[in-house]
Scaffold this motif. Structure first.
Motif, PDB file in Angstrom:
ATOM      1  N   PHE A  13       0.820  -1.216   0.000  1.00  0.00           N
ATOM      2  CA  PHE A  13       0.000   0.000   0.000  1.00  0.00           C
ATOM      3  C   PHE A  13       0.853   1.265   0.000  1.00  0.00           C
ATOM      4  O   PHE A  13       0.579   2.218  -0.728  1.00  0.00           O
ATOM      5  N   PHE A  14       1.909   1.278   0.819  1.00  0.00           N
ATOM      6  CA  PHE A  14       2.607   2.536   1.114  1.00  0.00           C
ATOM      7  C   PHE A  14       3.947   2.682   0.401  1.00  0.00           C
ATOM      8  O   PHE A  14       4.420   3.789   0.217  1.00  0.00           O
ATOM      9  N   ASN A  15       4.563   1.558   0.015  1.00  0.00           N
ATOM     10  CA  ASN A  15       5.862   1.576  -0.672  1.00  0.00           C
ATOM     11  C   ASN A  15       6.899   2.454   0.053  1.00  0.00           C
ATOM     12  O   ASN A  15       7.390   3.424  -0.492  1.00  0.00           O
ATOM     13  N   PRO A  16       7.211   2.075   1.313  1.00  0.00           N
ATOM     14  CA  PRO A  16       8.198   2.870   2.065  1.00  0.00           C
ATOM     15  C   PRO A  16       9.618   2.638   1.555  1.00  0.00           C
ATOM     16  O   PRO A  16       9.872   1.641   0.872  1.00  0.00           O
ATOM     17  N   SER A  17      10.536   3.569   1.860  1.00  0.00           N
ATOM     18  CA  SER A  17      11.954   3.365   1.538  1.00  0.00           C
ATOM     19  C   SER A  17      12.605   2.487   2.589  1.00  0.00           C
ATOM     20  O   SER A  17      13.511   1.725   2.295  1.00  0.00           O
ATOM     21  N   VAL A  18      12.137   2.629   3.830  1.00  0.00           N
ATOM     22  CA  VAL A  18      12.782   1.895   4.917  1.00  0.00           C
ATOM     23  C   VAL A  18      11.766   1.608   6.027  1.00  0.00           C
ATOM     24  O   VAL A  18      10.852   2.394   6.264  1.00  0.00           O
ATOM     25  N   ILE A  19      11.912   0.441   6.642  1.00  0.00           N
ATOM     26  CA  ILE A  19      11.133   0.091   7.829  1.00  0.00           C
ATOM     27  C   ILE A  19      12.127  -0.073   8.973  1.00  0.00           C
ATOM     28  O   ILE A  19      13.100  -0.824   8.848  1.00  0.00           O
ATOM     29  N   VAL A  20      11.902   0.665  10.050  1.00  0.00           N
ATOM     30  CA  VAL A  20      12.792   0.591  11.208  1.00  0.00           C
ATOM     31  C   VAL A  20      12.027  -0.069  12.356  1.00  0.00           C
ATOM     32  O   VAL A  20      10.901   0.300  12.641  1.00  0.00           O
ATOM     33  N   ILE A  21      12.650  -1.066  12.970  1.00  0.00           N
ATOM     34  CA  ILE A  21      12.015  -1.766  14.089  1.00  0.00           C
ATOM     35  C   ILE A  21      12.672  -1.316  15.387  1.00  0.00           C
ATOM     36  O   ILE A  21      13.892  -1.409  15.527  1.00  0.00           O
ATOM     37  N   GLY A  22      11.866  -0.821  16.300  1.00  0.00           N
ATOM     38  CA  GLY A  22      12.396  -0.398  17.596  1.00  0.00           C
ATOM     39  C   GLY A  22      11.540  -0.937  18.735  1.00  0.00           C
ATOM     40  O   GLY A  22      10.631  -1.734  18.512  1.00  0.00           O
ATOM     41  N   GLY A  23      11.822  -0.475  19.941  1.00  0.00           N
ATOM     42  CA  GLY A  23      11.086  -0.956  21.116  1.00  0.00           C
ATOM     43  C   GLY A  23      11.814  -2.117  21.772  1.00  0.00           C
ATOM     44  O   GLY A  23      12.793  -2.643  21.240  1.00  0.00           O
ATOM     45  N   ASP A  24      11.318  -2.535  22.938  1.00  0.00           N
ATOM     46  CA  ASP A  24      11.987  -3.577  23.736  1.00  0.00           C
ATOM     47  C   ASP A  24      12.240  -4.859  22.952  1.00  0.00           C
ATOM     48  O   ASP A  24      13.308  -5.465  23.077  1.00  0.00           O
TER      49      ASP A  24
END
Lengths: 396, 396
Positions: free
Chosen positions: B322-333
């Motif tokens: 749907f969004f075609n992002p350049s990057v996905i960043v995973i954060g959190g515990d």
């Protein structure tokens, strides 16, 4: 538009941006709205009138007695040539700066014969529309085109379009511009985009000014969507945003033309619905036939359309949580089924999306229907031609 | 930033925007980059130097022999107070205009005691950080706060935050601003947003300048994401965008705290994973404990973390289309589990998203880790304070 209280960069473009709402205003009103002095306003208006963007008239209200002169946007100052090309059909229109369709023509035009044979017919039809309507080619301020495949918007070149053999990398702007006397670059040029993006622009224009975040879903042979955020198209990192037709739906392993299985398009696309009916011995070539059968009371077709709405709604429910749009507009051939398809979409979204995200969410059929594409193509060009910076440069 | 060739609206703000990349430049270079005359550049630079935004120095390269004066952005001219408040822990920092953390403190601070007891401790800690570091309160140019719940960004007020009893509608900006001597409105003010939005800003800053479309996913007790498109936060129509934790995942009917079942959070959230381990007789209070157990070699915890990655990846696969992002960043515990969780996310996205959308897609762990929030809170304030229009107004 910059119209800060210091009026530093408020020029002719800012004045025109104000007048585009269709309301005529006096010099005094414009001075107040922009923070510009009355003499600067007068000077800028003269420039706009010289170029026919603005017309002067006589207002009826005045505190003194003599009516004050008022100034209005001249929607007929220029026209845009707008083309909405589908897989097999095209709609072409001459559209004015207020997005009114002045002349139009729908015709069969299969894009799979390649770019030149297709665009030759587009050029011939545009020339005919201009001649019939008595338009001077010099009035044309740009050309907008929607194509049924991925397009690199900056260059106007199709990128590996699956149903458009021979079009990959073809320089549509230069080819069209040369034949129709429109420069391929600069304001007043040839702009090309994917059909669904162009339709989203059209529907956003029709829904203005309240809608900031709009998703337009085209339910046709395939399924795709155009995304508007903060009033602008979101094209994504590779220009691939909106390709929802190949999102996997739960509990389906129907094979899809993309090579995967269980895609949304494989259960809710017009082509797949028609195939299901053909297997049951019912004659149907595509989505239009399915809707025609539904209207004629065919229960299988009705169930398929309703279920297609639910499947689209299930996918959109996740996207509503992610994107929180103000409105979802459903267009394309299947949307002609009206409430039958909308009911399924709404049912799935309201049962699965978060209350906060659906509280004020509008889910409705396309307002412009089969004109979404040509209006959107015109919007794309007009916003470019009338961008305040472009007007400032043209009127100095 | 407007630095057109006519230089019409290029002012002090435009000069500062150029210098923010950290490179010192001569008057001549700045004149060329902005199209301003050298005398205008000099005049604007004087204003910026007077206010300490810019420092002058001596360059080493010169065509003549006498080194030309160079001008550089003064990152230490002001500081921002940044707070990242979680459900039970907070991180507070003094950050300079170049986003360097000058002083910081992490502490236990449960937000469920209500706004005043919580914010009193925030104020005390900020005062202590300023005093210890020898900062004059007059150097503080704004306060940025991330809160673990929905926030109406324009007013800085929480909106029915589920885990923050007593905070609904509380005027955080006025309350904090009054106690710390910062005006609640105008440039250099108190800005508040949802924690995940703030983290997305921090990660976007850390990934600059190449990334236009970024999705930051926080995998913690709950799951949510911050969305950046065209370099700006997408908050959605009700400010509810990014609430992916309650998207339905296939083949699950696990009950969720939201009242539905089968939500992503109910299978991949830290709280739900810990609950699964407790049922098996293993002591675990939340996501941190799950990751600790995984690191200690517990196979159940390892499986849960890996599976959580897959579940998040399955949901994100649709969103990538749907969004075609350049990057996905995973954060959190949970992201502290590193490759164990990333592998699951990648596996699901690459097998289910379209090739065009994943071709150049980056999927990676947070670069700033537990500092994403404070850096993002500082970015929110600094971008506001140093916005070219704000600088133009301050330096005339």
């Amino acid at each position: 538009m910059t119209n800060g209280s210091n009026g530093q960069s408020a020029g002719a473009g800012a004045l025109l941006a104000i007048l585009r709402d269709g309301r005529a205003r006096t010099r005094g009103e414009l001075a107040e709205l922009t923070g510009m002095s009355r003499s600067t306003v007068s000077q800028r208006l003269d420039g706009l009138i010289d170029r026919h963007w603005v017309v002067a008239g006589e207002g009826s209200i005045s505190s003194g007695g003599r009516p004050a002169a008022v100034f209005a946007f001249n929607e007929g100052a220029r026209v845009v040539l707008a083309a909405d090309l589908g897989a097999t059909h095209a709609r072409l229109a001459v559209v004015d700066l207020g997005m009114t369709v002045r002349a139009e023509r729908a015709m069969e035009l299969p894009v799979d014969r390649g770019p030149e044979p297709t665009l030759e017919r587009v050029v011939a039809a545009f020339r005919e529309l201009l001649a019939t309507g008595g338009y001077d080619p010099a009035q044309v301020c740009g050309i907008g085109v929607g194509l049924p495949g991925p397009v690199e918007h900056a260059s106007g070149r199709p990128v590996n379009p699956p149903i458009m053999p021979g079009w990959h990398g073809f320089g549509v702007p230069a080819w069209l511009g040369e034949r129709l006397g429109v420069p391929p670059a600069g304001p007043g040029r040839v702009l090309v985009d994917n059909d669904v993006n162009v339709m989203a622009l059209g529907e956003h224009w029709a829904a203005r000014p309240a809608v900031d975040h709009l998703i337009f879903i085209k339910m046709g042979t395939g399924i795709g969507c155009g995304i508007i955020t903060g009033g602008r198209l979101h094209r994504g990192a590779q220009g691939a945003a909106g390709d929802v037709g190949h999102i996997r739906v739960p509990a389906s392993d129907a094979p899809c033309r993309c090579g995967n299985s269980g895609c949304l398009e494989a259960v809710a696309g017009g082509a797949s619905m028609a195939a299901v009916l053909r297997e049951a011995g019912i004659e149907a070539q595509g989505g239009r036939d399915v809707v025609t059968l539904m209207r004629a009371g065919d229960l299988r077709a009705t169930w398929l359309v309703r279920q297609a709405g639910r499947e689209v709604g299930t996918v959109m429910a996740s996207i509503v949580n992610f994107f929180n749009p103000s409105v979802i507009v459903i267009g394309g051939d299947i949307a002609e089924a009206g409430e039958q398809v909308l009911a399924g979409v709404r049912e799935a979204i309201y049962s699965r999306s978060l209350p906060l995200a659906t509280q004020h969410l509008g889910i409705r059929a396309s307002r412009l229907r089969d004109r979404s594409g040509v209006i959107g193509a015109a919007v794309m060009v007009v916003e470019d031609v009338l961008a305040p910076a472009a007007i400032d440069q043209a009127v100095t």
